[in-house]
Structure formats: C-alpha cells, structure tokens
Design an enzyme around this catalytic site. Structure first.
Site, PDB file in Angstrom:
ATOM      1  N   ASN A  10     -27.686  26.253   6.301  1.00 37.39           N
ATOM      2  CA  ASN A  10     -26.233  26.134   6.353  1.00 37.39           C
ATOM      3  C   ASN A  10     -25.776  25.775   4.950  1.00 37.39           C
ATOM      4  O   ASN A  10     -25.925  24.638   4.524  1.00 37.39           O
ATOM      5  CB  ASN A  10     -25.839  25.040   7.357  1.00 37.39           C
ATOM      6  CG  ASN A  10     -24.350  24.760   7.336  1.00 37.39           C
ATOM      7  OD1 ASN A  10     -23.579  25.494   6.717  1.00 37.39           O
ATOM      8  ND2 ASN A  10     -23.928  23.698   8.008  1.00 37.39           N
ATOM      9  N   TRP A  11     -25.246  26.770   4.257  1.00 36.23           N
ATOM     10  CA  TRP A  11     -24.851  26.549   2.856  1.00 36.23           C
ATOM     11  C   TRP A  11     -23.527  25.807   2.718  1.00 36.23           C
ATOM     12  O   TRP A  11     -23.113  25.473   1.611  1.00 36.23           O
ATOM     13  CB  TRP A  11     -24.767  27.896   2.119  1.00 36.23           C
ATOM     14  CG  TRP A  11     -26.098  28.483   1.773  1.00 36.23           C
ATOM     15  CD1 TRP A  11     -27.335  27.891   1.919  1.00 36.23           C
ATOM     16  CD2 TRP A  11     -26.342  29.773   1.198  1.00 36.23           C
ATOM     17  NE1 TRP A  11     -28.315  28.739   1.472  1.00 36.23           N
ATOM     18  CE2 TRP A  11     -27.737  29.898   1.029  1.00 36.23           C
ATOM     19  CE3 TRP A  11     -25.520  30.840   0.824  1.00 36.23           C
ATOM     20  CZ2 TRP A  11     -28.330  31.048   0.491  1.00 36.23           C
ATOM     21  CZ3 TRP A  11     -26.102  31.972   0.293  1.00 36.23           C
ATOM     22  CH2 TRP A  11     -27.485  32.085   0.125  1.00 36.23           C
ATOM     23  N   LYS A  12     -22.838  25.608   3.833  1.00 39.33           N
ATOM     24  CA  LYS A  12     -21.533  24.934   3.785  1.00 39.33           C
ATOM     25  C   LYS A  12     -20.639  25.622   2.736  1.00 39.33           C
ATOM     26  O   LYS A  12     -20.740  26.827   2.560  1.00 39.33           O
ATOM     27  CB  LYS A  12     -21.723  23.436   3.531  1.00 39.33           C
ATOM     28  CG  LYS A  12     -22.743  22.847   4.532  1.00 39.33           C
ATOM     29  CD  LYS A  12     -22.805  21.361   4.576  1.00 39.33           C
ATOM     30  CE  LYS A  12     -23.828  20.929   5.619  1.00 39.33           C
ATOM     31  NZ  LYS A  12     -23.916  19.490   5.782  1.00 39.33           N
ATOM     32  N   HIS A  96     -20.062  22.537  14.246  1.00 41.87           N
ATOM     33  CA  HIS A  96     -20.721  21.635  13.293  1.00 41.87           C
ATOM     34  C   HIS A  96     -19.914  20.332  13.195  1.00 41.87           C
ATOM     35  O   HIS A  96     -18.686  20.356  13.305  1.00 41.87           O
ATOM     36  CB  HIS A  96     -20.837  22.313  11.928  1.00 41.87           C
ATOM     37  CG  HIS A  96     -21.699  21.554  10.974  1.00 41.87           C
ATOM     38  ND1 HIS A  96     -21.224  20.463  10.270  1.00 41.87           N
ATOM     39  CD2 HIS A  96     -23.003  21.702  10.639  1.00 41.87           C
ATOM     40  CE1 HIS A  96     -22.227  19.976   9.528  1.00 41.87           C
ATOM     41  NE2 HIS A  96     -23.308  20.708   9.734  1.00 41.87           N
ATOM     42  N   GLU A  98     -18.978  18.699  10.778  1.00 42.67           N
ATOM     43  CA  GLU A  98     -17.917  18.736   9.758  1.00 42.67           C
ATOM     44  C   GLU A  98     -16.688  19.471  10.291  1.00 42.67           C
ATOM     45  O   GLU A  98     -15.559  19.152   9.915  1.00 42.67           O
ATOM     46  CB  GLU A  98     -18.463  19.367   8.464  1.00 42.67           C
ATOM     47  CG  GLU A  98     -19.396  18.389   7.751  1.00 42.67           C
ATOM     48  CD  GLU A  98     -20.518  19.032   6.959  1.00 42.67           C
ATOM     49  OE1 GLU A  98     -20.463  20.246   6.682  1.00 42.67           O
ATOM     50  OE2 GLU A  98     -21.483  18.307   6.624  1.00 42.67           O
ATOM     51  N   GLU A 168     -27.690  17.349  15.478  1.00 41.72           N
ATOM     52  CA  GLU A 168     -27.449  16.840  14.124  1.00 41.72           C
ATOM     53  C   GLU A 168     -26.783  15.468  14.212  1.00 41.72           C
ATOM     54  O   GLU A 168     -25.555  15.384  14.326  1.00 41.72           O
ATOM     55  CB  GLU A 168     -26.551  17.803  13.345  1.00 41.72           C
ATOM     56  CG  GLU A 168     -27.153  19.176  13.146  1.00 41.72           C
ATOM     57  CD  GLU A 168     -26.658  19.838  11.870  1.00 41.72           C
ATOM     58  OE1 GLU A 168     -27.494  20.319  11.095  1.00 41.72           O
ATOM     59  OE2 GLU A 168     -25.424  19.850  11.622  1.00 41.72           O
ATOM     60  N   GLY A 174     -26.480  14.761   5.055  1.00 43.26           N
ATOM     61  CA  GLY A 174     -26.114  14.570   3.650  1.00 43.26           C
ATOM     62  C   GLY A 174     -26.317  13.162   3.146  1.00 43.26           C
ATOM     63  O   GLY A 174     -25.868  12.803   2.067  1.00 43.26           O
ATOM     64  N   SER A 214     -30.581  15.935   6.741  1.00 41.84           N
ATOM     65  CA  SER A 214     -31.497  15.573   5.641  1.00 41.84           C
ATOM     66  C   SER A 214     -32.913  16.104   5.849  1.00 41.84           C
ATOM     67  O   SER A 214     -33.887  15.421   5.521  1.00 41.84           O
ATOM     68  CB  SER A 214     -31.500  14.052   5.416  1.00 41.84           C
ATOM     69  OG  SER A 214     -30.213  13.608   5.023  1.00 41.84           O
TER      70      SER A 214
HETATM   71  P1  13P Z   1     -28.083  18.112   5.126  1.00 39.93           P
HETATM   72  O1  13P Z   1     -29.386  18.851   5.310  1.00 39.93           O
HETATM   73  O2  13P Z   1     -27.477  18.289   3.777  1.00 39.93           O
HETATM   74  O3  13P Z   1     -28.199  16.681   5.563  1.00 39.93           O
HETATM   75  O4  13P Z   1     -27.039  18.807   6.138  1.00 39.93           O
HETATM   76  C1  13P Z   1     -27.414  18.982   7.457  1.00 39.93           C
HETATM   77  C2  13P Z   1     -26.409  19.874   8.094  1.00 39.93           C
HETATM   78  O5  13P Z   1     -25.279  19.510   8.274  1.00 39.93           O
HETATM   79  C3  13P Z   1     -26.849  21.228   8.467  1.00 39.93           C
HETATM   80  O6  13P Z   1     -25.894  21.855   9.250  1.00 39.93           O
END
Ligand code: 13P
Length: 250
Positions: A10-12, A96, A98, A168, A174, A214
């Site tokens: 997931n590159w966000k 997600h 976010e 998650e 993060g 993470s």
């Molecule tokens: P990180 O791997 O940066 O903690 O993010 C996890 C995430 O939100 C994957 O969708």
C-alpha cells in the site's frame, strides 16, 4: 488446501508515475521466480496505469487504494469500480484506517464498497483494526467484531469467496510498533471465528487474513510463521523495491 499467502504493497500518497515505474523496474527482477505468494501493488490512482503496463507478464497484480461504490455519477474527485476494471486493476483496498480516520469512512460505507467490488469482480482487501485507546481499554475484540459484522452485513456466503481481510491495528501503522505475531494471530482468530458464524466454515477456512502495521524485512518471517497470518499489507517498507522484495521473499 492451504491458503495462498498474499503480500500487498500500500503505497498510500507516495510516488509520481515516473517513480512508480522506476520501482517496478527494480522490483520485478527481484521476484521474477516467486510463486509461493500472491503479490499485489497498490499505487495511487495516477500511477495505476503505468504500474499495470510495467507489470504485464510478471504475475504481480495491481490494485487501487480506494474506490466509490457507484458505477458512475456526479461524485467529484471519486473513482468508480468500472474505471478501475477498465484499466486492468484487479484488487482494491477498502476501509483503510486512514480512510476511516481522515475521510470519515464507516462500516456502512465500507460495506457498500465491498458489495460493489464483489459485484464487479475486484478482489477486495477490507481493513479492520482497533486504535490504541480501544486496545488499552480491553475493547479490541469488541471492535473487531463490530467492524467485521458491519463490513460483511448482507453479504451472502455464495459471493464472499474473493474477500480478503486485513487486520491493521491502528497503533502499529507507521509507528514502528509491530503487533507481536501472537497479538496478530489472536486478532485474526477472532475475525475468522466471526466469519465462520456469519458466512460458514468453508468461507472462514479459506479466508485470507493479512496483517498490516510496521511490517518490515526483519519481522516478516516471524509474522508469516503464524498459521493464522495469511499475508501482509505493507505501507512504508513497500516503497523501496529491495525492502518490499525482502518481505515478499520472507
Ligand atoms: P506501515 O507498514 O507503514 O506501518 O503501514 C501499514 C499500512 O497502513 C498498510 O496499509
């Protein structure tokens, strides 16, 4: 039949199309003979087409990070499942944390998106997970049950086979704080048990539940050693081709 693990990036909101293309150029040779796991890369909308073109013939699948539930309409700024299908995306991340936190998505909306993704034969990766305050208050199980029931509401077992769930825990995203393999496995068991009640034993037994939060090259092996963990949804560590390839090749 054992569940085929799925490792998704997931590159966000990172990478321009040129940067995405550069990633694929460096990443694909590192996973060229990898068949054990399904590999999915989810760039932002503007890079999906170039990444699909770069991935042709590689076996790496490409997904979106979000979508609207409607086929089309006056929804400024949104992207429909038909549009994703038309450019060759096969997967879509839904709900997600976010999206829940910053864009007010709730289980009811995510449920609509999930139904739409299934209708359009996009493989949905649906996210659930508790925030830190909920974990500290001993409410993790309650939250996971509420979210699992909410996102799956009204979905028939006959339609549910493609669904992938990603656990998650928001406190691990993060932050560099990974859930221990045991914590993740416990949460996955709660989700699988509830899916068993809602959709039956066969769907539950075949359901892939990914862990996200993470995931790094140095913890991927321990996480993937848990039989309850069927893959990973990787944020930060998926942005670098070497690092993501190390995770895929755990
Ligand atoms: P990180 O791997 O940066 O903690 O993010 C996890 C995430 O939100 C994957 O969708």
């Amino acid at each position: 039949m054992p569940r085929k693990p799925l490792i998704a990036a997931n590159w966000k909101m990172y990478k321009t199309p040129a940067q995405a293309q550069e990633f694929m150029k460096n990443f694909l040779p590192l996973v060229a003979n990898h068949h054990r796991d399904e590999i999915v890369v989810c760039p932002s909308f503007t890079s999906i087409s170039v990444v699909i073109a770069a991935a042709t013939g590689s076996g790496v699948a490409i997904g979106a990070q979000n979508m609207h539930f409607a086929d089309e309409g006056a929804y400024t700024g949104e992207t429909s499942p038909l549009m994703l299908k038309a450019i060759g995306a096969t997967h879509v991340i839904l709900g997600h944390s976010e999206r829940r936190q910053y864009f007010a998505e709730n289980d009811e909306l995510i449920n609509k998106k999930l139904k739409s993704a299934l209708h359009h034969a996009l493989i949905p990766i649906v996210c659930v997970g508790e925030v830190l305050a909920e974990r500290e208050a001993g409410k993790t199980e309650q939250v996971l049950l509420r979210q699992t029931r909410g996102v799956l509401a009204g979905i028939a077992a006959s339609a549910a086979a493609p669904i992938v769930i990603a656990y998650e825990p928001v406190w691990a995203i993060g932050t560099g704080k990974t859930a221990t393999p045991q914590i993740a496995a416990e949460a996955h068991a709660v989700i699988r048990n509830e899916v068993n009640k809602l959709l039956g034993a066969e769907i539950a037994a075949n359901l892939r539940i990914l862990y996200g939060g993470s995931v790094k090259p140095d913890n991927a092996t321990a996480l993937m050693a848990e039989t309850e963990i069927d893959g990973a949804l990787v944020g930060g560590a998926s942005l670098d081709p070497q690092s993501f390839a190390k995770i895929v090749n755990y």
